[in-house]
Design an enzyme around this catalytic site. Structure first.
Site, PDB file in Angstrom:
ATOM      1  N   ASP A  23       0.853  -1.198   0.000  1.00 28.66           N
ATOM      2  CA  ASP A  23       0.000   0.000   0.000  1.00 28.66           C
ATOM      3  C   ASP A  23       0.886   1.244   0.000  1.00 28.66           C
ATOM      4  O   ASP A  23       0.634   2.210   0.725  1.00 28.66           O
ATOM      5  CB  ASP A  23      -0.963  -0.003   1.189  1.00 28.66           C
ATOM      6  N   ASP A  30       7.112   1.749   2.933  1.00 26.28           N
ATOM      7  CA  ASP A  30       6.828   0.897   1.773  1.00 26.28           C
ATOM      8  C   ASP A  30       7.805   1.197   0.635  1.00 26.28           C
ATOM      9  O   ASP A  30       8.280   0.282  -0.040  1.00 26.28           O
ATOM     10  CB  ASP A  30       5.400   1.128   1.257  1.00 26.28           C
TER      11      ASP A  30
END
Length: 316
Positions: A23, A30
């Site tokens: 995500d 991330d």
């Protein structure tokens, strides 16, 4: 085909076939996790799949970052919405009122930049890509989930025949030492997490009990802020946007640690029978004598991890 024992780290002559499900776009970790997979030569990154609240925009971000590292990989947008949870369940109203929307009325990702729209993403759906790859490379693929587990759960449900063909699922999620804690990735879609935990695919969990120890303290931030090479320009810009958006200067490297455990002995692992509670302790990771065994990270060598992190991404 590379065959490694459970927990074994690949040598420089071996490549792990990995699909990253992410995500990307809210927290910076991330992007760092994806950067590790793009930079470590032992990784054969088959593709990136995106999930949760505007997966298309997240896919364009992932594609842009891969191109910035001169390592283009196919990127596939996946499921936006959890099985049951709604935005009202997850995001407080006062925060939702401040959020921007894109032209389709979807959540505008804080780190997104308009030029990222030019970065290519694939037409095939993320769930179908996962299924196709597992059949193409039976017993070889490691699915790494560093966001809500909706795409992965959907793939397992749409084609259960991939379950015995997956080598491993490795996730950043949960808190295995405190079932009262609702970690974000599990909380976003407890039903999806329940499906993944209940499947027969070997499951490794890197939870808050170890990731919270991996804070990007000043000595590491100073290194990052000293980097000016063009190759890293986008990643550094994303980091700065994250700092500005959240007015927060102590990122925790949750997702990079989960990815790094595939490539180095940074954590020790134990086994326990866990399931994801969907009732009284909804989204909690609970001990369950009837559940299958899960490998969970128990300790972490923070200095060793950050040495790898800085060297692998930035060659420092």
């Amino acid at each position: 085909m590379v065959t490694l024992a459970i927990g074994e780290v690949p040598s420089m002559n071996e490549k792990m076939k990995i699909i990253l499900d992410t995500d990307i776009g809210d927290d910076i970790d991330d992007a760092f996790a994806l950067s590790i997979l793009l930079q470590d030569k032992r990784v054969d990154l088959l593709g990136v799949t995106t999930v949760f609240r505007n997966s298309k925009m997240r896919a364009q971000m992932a594609s842009s970052l891969a191109l910035a590292f001169h390592h283009p990989v196919p990127v596939y947008k996946g499921v936006d919405d959890p099985f049951i949870q709604t935005e009202k369940d997850l995001i407080p109203e006062d925060i939702r009122k401040k959020e921007k929307k894109d032209e389709e009325g979807k959540y505008y990702i804080p780190q997104f930049m308009e030029e990222m729209k030019k970065s290519p993403i694939e037409k095939e759906h993320a769930v179908d890509f996962i299924i196709r790859m597992v059949h193409l490379y039976p017993h070889e693929i490691i699915l790494v989930g560093i966001g809500p587990l909706t795409n992965i759960a959907m793939a397992l449900r749409k084609d259960p025949s991939i379950i015995p063909l997956l080598k491993e699922i490795r996730i950043m999620g949960g808190e295995p030492t405190n079932d009262e804690v609702k970690e974000w990735n599990i909380f976003c879609d407890p039903e999806a997490a329940h499906i993944v935990f209940a499947s027969d695919v070997p499951l490794y969990m890197i939870g808050l009990n170890v990731t919270m120890k991996c804070q990007l303290v000043k000595k590491y931030r100073d290194i990052l802020e000293s980097i000016h090479e063009k190759q890293y320009e986008l990643l550094v810009t994303m980091m700065q946007k994250w700092f500005q958006h959240y007015e927060f200067t102590m990122p925790v490297m949750h997702d990079p640690l989960a990815v790094a455990t595939l490539l180095g002995n940074f954590c020790t692992f134990k086994k326990e029978r866990f399931s994801v509670d969907l009732k009284d302790k909804r989204a909690g990771i609970v001990k369950d004598s009837l559940a299958r065994e899960v490998y969970y990270a128990d300790t972490v060598d923070v200095e060793k991890f950050f040495t790898y992190f800085i060297h692998t991404i930035f060659n420092r």
